[in-house]
Design a protein around this motif. Structure first.
Motif, PDB file in Angstrom:
ATOM      1  N   ARG A 488       3.553  11.600  -3.162  1.00 24.54           N
ATOM      2  CA  ARG A 488       2.462  10.668  -3.464  1.00 24.54           C
ATOM      3  C   ARG A 488       3.015   9.336  -3.987  1.00 24.54           C
ATOM      4  O   ARG A 488       2.488   8.277  -3.666  1.00 24.54           O
ATOM      5  CB  ARG A 488       1.513  11.299  -4.478  1.00 24.54           C
ATOM      6  N   SER A 489       4.068   9.396  -4.797  1.00 30.32           N
ATOM      7  CA  SER A 489       4.641   8.150  -5.312  1.00 30.32           C
ATOM      8  C   SER A 489       5.229   7.311  -4.178  1.00 30.32           C
ATOM      9  O   SER A 489       5.167   6.082  -4.204  1.00 30.32           O
ATOM     10  CB  SER A 489       5.714   8.466  -6.353  1.00 30.32           C
ATOM     11  N   PHE A 490       5.810   7.970  -3.165  1.00 24.73           N
ATOM     12  CA  PHE A 490       6.359   7.251  -2.020  1.00 24.73           C
ATOM     13  C   PHE A 490       5.248   6.626  -1.181  1.00 24.73           C
ATOM     14  O   PHE A 490       5.323   5.459  -0.780  1.00 24.73           O
ATOM     15  CB  PHE A 490       7.199   8.202  -1.172  1.00 24.73           C
ATOM     16  N   LEU A 491       4.197   7.392  -0.932  1.00 22.79           N
ATOM     17  CA  LEU A 491       3.134   6.921  -0.047  1.00 22.79           C
ATOM     18  C   LEU A 491       2.184   5.950  -0.726  1.00 22.79           C
ATOM     19  O   LEU A 491       1.530   5.146  -0.056  1.00 22.79           O
ATOM     20  CB  LEU A 491       2.352   8.121   0.503  1.00 22.79           C
ATOM     21  N   THR A 492       2.081   6.017  -2.071  1.00 17.66           N
ATOM     22  CA  THR A 492       1.161   5.117  -2.771  1.00 17.66           C
ATOM     23  C   THR A 492       1.559   3.668  -2.575  1.00 17.66           C
ATOM     24  O   THR A 492       0.754   2.835  -2.145  1.00 17.66           O
ATOM     25  CB  THR A 492       1.127   5.457  -4.274  1.00 17.66           C
ATOM     26  N   SER A 493       2.789   3.339  -2.880  1.00 22.24           N
ATOM     27  CA  SER A 493       3.233   1.966  -2.642  1.00 22.24           C
ATOM     28  C   SER A 493       3.533   1.725  -1.164  1.00 22.24           C
ATOM     29  O   SER A 493       3.408   0.598  -0.678  1.00 22.24           O
ATOM     30  CB  SER A 493       4.478   1.662  -3.482  1.00 22.24           C
ATOM     31  N   GLY A 494       3.921   2.785  -0.459  1.00 24.32           N
ATOM     32  CA  GLY A 494       4.180   2.635   0.970  1.00 24.32           C
ATOM     33  C   GLY A 494       2.934   2.329   1.776  1.00 24.32           C
ATOM     34  O   GLY A 494       3.021   1.827   2.900  1.00 24.32           O
ATOM     35  N   CYS A 495       1.753   2.612   1.203  1.00 23.14           N
ATOM     36  CA  CYS A 495       0.500   2.317   1.899  1.00 23.14           C
ATOM     37  C   CYS A 495       0.305   0.818   2.098  1.00 23.14           C
ATOM     38  O   CYS A 495      -0.543   0.403   2.888  1.00 23.14           O
ATOM     39  CB  CYS A 495      -0.680   2.904   1.122  1.00 23.14           C
ATOM     40  N   THR A 496       1.088   0.009   1.391  1.00 21.10           N
ATOM     41  CA  THR A 496       1.045  -1.439   1.630  1.00 21.10           C
ATOM     42  C   THR A 496       1.346  -1.745   3.090  1.00 21.10           C
ATOM     43  O   THR A 496       0.826  -2.722   3.652  1.00 21.10           O
ATOM     44  CB  THR A 496       2.061  -2.146   0.720  1.00 21.10           C
ATOM     45  N   ALA A 497       2.172  -0.914   3.726  1.00 15.85           N
ATOM     46  CA  ALA A 497       2.489  -1.109   5.143  1.00 15.85           C
ATOM     47  C   ALA A 497       1.259  -0.936   6.019  1.00 15.85           C
ATOM     48  O   ALA A 497       1.148  -1.583   7.069  1.00 15.85           O
ATOM     49  CB  ALA A 497       3.596  -0.139   5.569  1.00 15.85           C
ATOM     50  N   LEU A 498       0.320  -0.069   5.597  1.00 16.03           N
ATOM     51  CA  LEU A 498      -0.923   0.090   6.358  1.00 16.03           C
ATOM     52  C   LEU A 498      -1.723  -1.205   6.353  1.00 16.03           C
ATOM     53  O   LEU A 498      -2.235  -1.640   7.402  1.00 16.03           O
ATOM     54  CB  LEU A 498      -1.748   1.235   5.757  1.00 16.03           C
ATOM     55  N   TYR A 499      -1.820  -1.833   5.188  1.00 19.89           N
ATOM     56  CA  TYR A 499      -2.539  -3.102   5.115  1.00 19.89           C
ATOM     57  C   TYR A 499      -1.793  -4.198   5.864  1.00 19.89           C
ATOM     58  O   TYR A 499      -2.415  -5.113   6.428  1.00 19.89           O
ATOM     59  CB  TYR A 499      -2.747  -3.493   3.654  1.00 19.89           C
ATOM     60  N   LEU A 500      -0.476  -4.119   5.875  1.00 27.35           N
ATOM     61  CA  LEU A 500       0.308  -5.062   6.670  1.00 27.35           C
ATOM     62  C   LEU A 500      -0.026  -4.928   8.151  1.00 27.35           C
ATOM     63  O   LEU A 500      -0.204  -5.922   8.864  1.00 27.35           O
ATOM     64  CB  LEU A 500       1.805  -4.824   6.434  1.00 27.35           C
ATOM     65  N   PHE A 532       7.208  -0.225   9.982  1.00 28.35           N
ATOM     66  CA  PHE A 532       7.989   0.972   9.635  1.00 28.35           C
ATOM     67  C   PHE A 532       9.055   0.643   8.587  1.00 28.35           C
ATOM     68  O   PHE A 532       9.221   1.360   7.589  1.00 28.35           O
ATOM     69  CB  PHE A 532       8.638   1.542  10.890  1.00 28.35           C
ATOM     70  N   LEU A 533       9.770  -0.464   8.778  1.00 32.74           N
ATOM     71  CA  LEU A 533      10.778  -0.867   7.791  1.00 32.74           C
ATOM     72  C   LEU A 533      10.126  -1.240   6.462  1.00 32.74           C
ATOM     73  O   LEU A 533      10.678  -0.961   5.390  1.00 32.74           O
ATOM     74  CB  LEU A 533      11.590  -2.043   8.327  1.00 32.74           C
ATOM     75  N   PHE A 534       8.940  -1.841   6.529  1.00 32.99           N
ATOM     76  CA  PHE A 534       8.233  -2.208   5.298  1.00 32.99           C
ATOM     77  C   PHE A 534       7.749  -0.953   4.571  1.00 32.99           C
ATOM     78  O   PHE A 534       7.718  -0.927   3.335  1.00 32.99           O
ATOM     79  CB  PHE A 534       7.051  -3.113   5.642  1.00 32.99           C
ATOM     80  N   LEU A 535       7.370   0.090   5.327  1.00 30.25           N
ATOM     81  CA  LEU A 535       7.001   1.366   4.708  1.00 30.25           C
ATOM     82  C   LEU A 535       8.174   1.965   3.943  1.00 30.25           C
ATOM     83  O   LEU A 535       8.021   2.428   2.799  1.00 30.25           O
ATOM     84  CB  LEU A 535       6.519   2.337   5.787  1.00 30.25           C
ATOM     85  N   LEU A 536       9.348   1.958   4.554  1.00 26.22           N
ATOM     86  CA  LEU A 536      10.539   2.465   3.869  1.00 26.22           C
ATOM     87  C   LEU A 536      10.841   1.657   2.619  1.00 26.22           C
ATOM     88  O   LEU A 536      11.175   2.209   1.562  1.00 26.22           O
ATOM     89  CB  LEU A 536      11.742   2.432   4.817  1.00 26.22           C
ATOM     90  N   LEU A 537      10.710   0.335   2.723  1.00 24.39           N
ATOM     91  CA  LEU A 537      11.019  -0.547   1.594  1.00 24.39           C
ATOM     92  C   LEU A 537      10.086  -0.304   0.416  1.00 24.39           C
ATOM     93  O   LEU A 537      10.528   0.008  -0.694  1.00 24.39           O
ATOM     94  CB  LEU A 537      10.933  -2.005   2.060  1.00 24.39           C
ATOM     95  N   THR A 538       8.785  -0.445   0.640  1.00 20.54           N
ATOM     96  CA  THR A 538       7.822  -0.325  -0.464  1.00 20.54           C
ATOM     97  C   THR A 538       7.723   1.107  -0.959  1.00 20.54           C
ATOM     98  O   THR A 538       7.567   1.344  -2.167  1.00 20.54           O
ATOM     99  CB  THR A 538       6.444  -0.820  -0.006  1.00 20.54           C
ATOM    100  N   GLY A 539       7.808   2.085  -0.054  1.00 23.73           N
ATOM    101  CA  GLY A 539       7.748   3.481  -0.489  1.00 23.73           C
ATOM    102  C   GLY A 539       8.904   3.850  -1.386  1.00 23.73           C
ATOM    103  O   GLY A 539       8.731   4.550  -2.398  1.00 23.73           O
ATOM    104  N   THR A 540      10.095   3.370  -1.062  1.00 27.26           N
ATOM    105  CA  THR A 540      11.270   3.655  -1.892  1.00 27.26           C
ATOM    106  C   THR A 540      11.148   3.006  -3.260  1.00 27.26           C
ATOM    107  O   THR A 540      11.520   3.605  -4.283  1.00 27.26           O
ATOM    108  CB  THR A 540      12.539   3.157  -1.177  1.00 27.26           C
ATOM    109  N   ILE A 541      10.622   1.790  -3.305  1.00 30.54           N
ATOM    110  CA  ILE A 541      10.432   1.116  -4.597  1.00 30.54           C
ATOM    111  C   ILE A 541       9.503   1.930  -5.488  1.00 30.54           C
ATOM    112  O   ILE A 541       9.792   2.186  -6.667  1.00 30.54           O
ATOM    113  CB  ILE A 541       9.873  -0.301  -4.379  1.00 30.54           C
ATOM    114  N   GLY A 542       8.368   2.372  -4.943  1.00 30.55           N
ATOM    115  CA  GLY A 542       7.429   3.166  -5.726  1.00 30.55           C
ATOM    116  C   GLY A 542       7.998   4.503  -6.144  1.00 30.55           C
ATOM    117  O   GLY A 542       7.782   4.956  -7.283  1.00 30.55           O
ATOM    118  N   PHE A 543       8.742   5.156  -5.264  1.00 30.22           N
ATOM    119  CA  PHE A 543       9.305   6.470  -5.587  1.00 30.22           C
ATOM    120  C   PHE A 543      10.332   6.366  -6.712  1.00 30.22           C
ATOM    121  O   PHE A 543      10.297   7.143  -7.673  1.00 30.22           O
ATOM    122  CB  PHE A 543       9.950   7.083  -4.351  1.00 30.22           C
TER     123      PHE A 543
END
Length: 560
Positions: A488-500, A532-543
């Motif tokens: 959940r911590s990975f996907l919470t911030s990684g969801c920014t990629a969905l809005y992107l 996809f790269l933005f998902l990895l970036l933001t998800g890792t930051i949140g995790f």
């Protein structure tokens, strides 16, 4: 062209289209299609883009790095593309080709002390090259327009298009050679809006981030003080009723499902994060100027390849902390999965370029060079990083994990996984969407992007916002006695990629005039790589932020 040698009405070539020739008709249809879709020429002289300058509302002059092939007046009298044809000479269902070009070259002669050993008596340095396109049947005369009817040519009809150009040299010693890019970088119609919008975004996001940080610090301090007070002799019933995050201390570090995949994604996210950070630092220092075409992409690729060691190290350490033993699979997935997805999509898009016989297609030898960098440098470095990661002792957690999982109570609407994840991407996206508009414009509308200082500030704010948003929602979920925070911590911030991705769709619909199915496929193909790269970036930051936060709070509070 020769330096300081003016030319007048030089004929480059004369193209003839015969109505009875099938090959000529196919080429003429391609020319009409290029005009209809607003194709543009992009020329380069002395490493400077040839610019086309014209007036825009509320601004004296705007310079573009390309100039149109022509313009089309449809059957309703509407202009398709930028039309420089006087209204009284416009005809319906007619194409106008800009075949007569006037090039004005500004140069800086300089002095001997300015040039040093490279000084030449008749030499100079080119400051700018501006083009003034015209549609004309006779060179230099703007009254006789070269018209092509929208109807097909008859078998006995033919069209001749003379392509001519003139070159004029103008001395300009007021503009320094080192400032020759300024007229391009400062002439955008949105410059003032960009400065105001970015500053406004920075103020809003900093204010929101400060509020989130203040709430978290105040609430957590109170929670920890009460927990420790209860351990010293208070009532445990009150703690269970009011403070739920301590109750799950025996399950909060329970390894997640698909732990290997999570470790691989986090390791690749660290690689993307370090690549982005170092590239932006180099860009801010001026190493990646627009004068060096392709330097930004080259720097990013080289850094990504060389940062395989941190990816392997982080992935191995995290996977080992989950109790994983399949270290070979972990290393191979870290080295192959995410780069393989990006390269696979890129290869498919390049196949489309090859089929369409496009000049944008990457040569096969370049693809082999990319594969050599991947398998020859990135993969071995990933193995080295994983070796050191597995050699290190496993991460120690502040509390022990119970053998029997605790039952998770019924969750409210906002603490359930999907609503929490969807809400988590709103605030980080809010701090980048203004900057995102200018990035997408530079990518798809052939405009220069140069404000790397602001981009670096926005990137830092994105890191802070992703971290604080993920920590805040993680805290709420733990208070609701839901200890499943890993994914959940990975996907919470990684969801920014969905809005992107949604914003890219909005940009495609509202800002771009793409009607061709192949171009649409290419747009969304490259968008998928970016998202996809933005998902990895933001998800890792949140995790990583949540990982630090959870370890911190459970190490401070006293647990029996």
């Amino acid at each position: 062209m020769e330096f300081l040698k003016p030319l007048t009405c030089e004929v480059s070539c004369t193209k003839t289209y015969n109505g009875g020739n099938r090959e000529d008709m196919e080429k003429l249809d391609k020319l009409k299609k290029a005009i209809y879709l607003n194709y543009q020429h992009h020329w380069i002289v002395d490493n400077m883009p040839v610019t086309w300058c014209y007036s825009v509302p509320q601004k004296p002059m705007y310079c573009s790095t390309g100039f149109p092939v022509g313009c089309y007046i449809n059957q309703k009298g509407q202009q398709m593309g930028f039309c420089m044809i006087p209204p009284e000479q416009q005809k319906e269902d007619t194409y106008y080709v800009y075949n007569d070009l006037e090039l004005v070259v500004s140069y800086h002669s300089g002095k001997k002390e300015d040039w040093g050993s490279s000084f030449q008596a008749n030499g100079g340095r080119i400051i700018s090259v501006k083009v003034y396109p015209r549609s004309s049947t006779q060179c230099g005369k703007s009254t006789s327009m070269l018209q092509i009817s929208g109807k097909q040519l008859g078998s006995n009809e033919k069209i001749q298009i003379p392509y001519t150009y003139s070159v004029t040299f103008v001395e300009n010693n007021t503009t320094k050679w080192g400032s020759r890019w300024d007229h391009l970088l400062e002439s955008g119609p949105d410059s003032n809006i960009q400065w105001f919008s970015i500053l406004n975004s920075l103020v809003i996001v900093l204010f929101l981030s400060g509020m989130v940080a203040m709430i978290m610090l105040k609430t957590l301090h109170k929670d920890i003080a009460r927990y420790n007070q209860l351990d010293a002799g208070g009532s445990s019933d009150d703690a269970q009723e009011e403070f739920g995050w301590k109750l799950v201390h025996g399950d909060v570090f329970r390894p997640p499902r698909k732990g290997m995949l999570l470790a691989v994604w986090v390791g690749s996210g660290v690689q993307v994060f370090l690549m982005t950070l170092i590239t932006l630092v180099f860009a801010c220092l001026g190493f990646l100027s627009p004068a060096n075409r392709g330097s930004l992409m080259t720097c990013a690729l080289v850094l990504y390849v060389c940062l395989g060691t941190p990816a392997g190290y982080v992935s191995a350490r995290l996977y080992k902390s989950f109790g994983g033993e399949k270290w070979k699979s972990n290393v191979l997935l870290t080295a192959m999965l995410c780069p393989g997805i990006v390269f696979g999509v890129f290869f498919i898009l390049n196949l489309v370029f090859w089929v369409m016989d496009s000049s944008a297609a990457v040569p096969f030898t370049t693809l082999l060079a990319l594969l050599s960098l991947w398998f020859g440098i990135s993969v071995p470095l990933t193995f080295v990083g994983a070796y050191f990661g597995f050699r290190r002792r496993s991460l120690e957690y502040p509390v022990r994990t119970n053998q029997i999982p605790r039952q998770i109570p019924e969750q409210s609407a906002y603490t359930r996984p999907v609503p929490g994840i969807v809400m988590g991407g709103i605030l980080p996206f809010g701090c980048i969407f203004i900057q995102l508009y200018f990035i997408l414009t530079s990518l798809w509308s052939s405009q220069l992007f140069y404000m790397f200082g602001f981009l670096f500030l926005v990137f830092i704010i994105l890191v802070i916002t992703c971290s604080e948003t993920a920590i805040l929602l993680c805290y709420f979920h733990l208070c609701a006695e839901d200890y499943r925070w890993w994914w959940r911590s990975f996907l919470t911030s990684g969801c920014t990629a969905l809005y992107l991705f949604l914003y890219c769709i909005h940009f495609f619909v509202t800002k771009l005039d793409i009607k061709d199915s192949t171009s649409t496929f290419l747009y969304f193909g490259y968008t998928f790589i970016i998202v996809f790269l933005f998902l990895l970036l933001t998800g890792t930051i949140g995790f990583l932020a949540c990982f630090w936060f959870v370890r911190k709070i459970y190490s401070v509070v006293k647990v029996d």
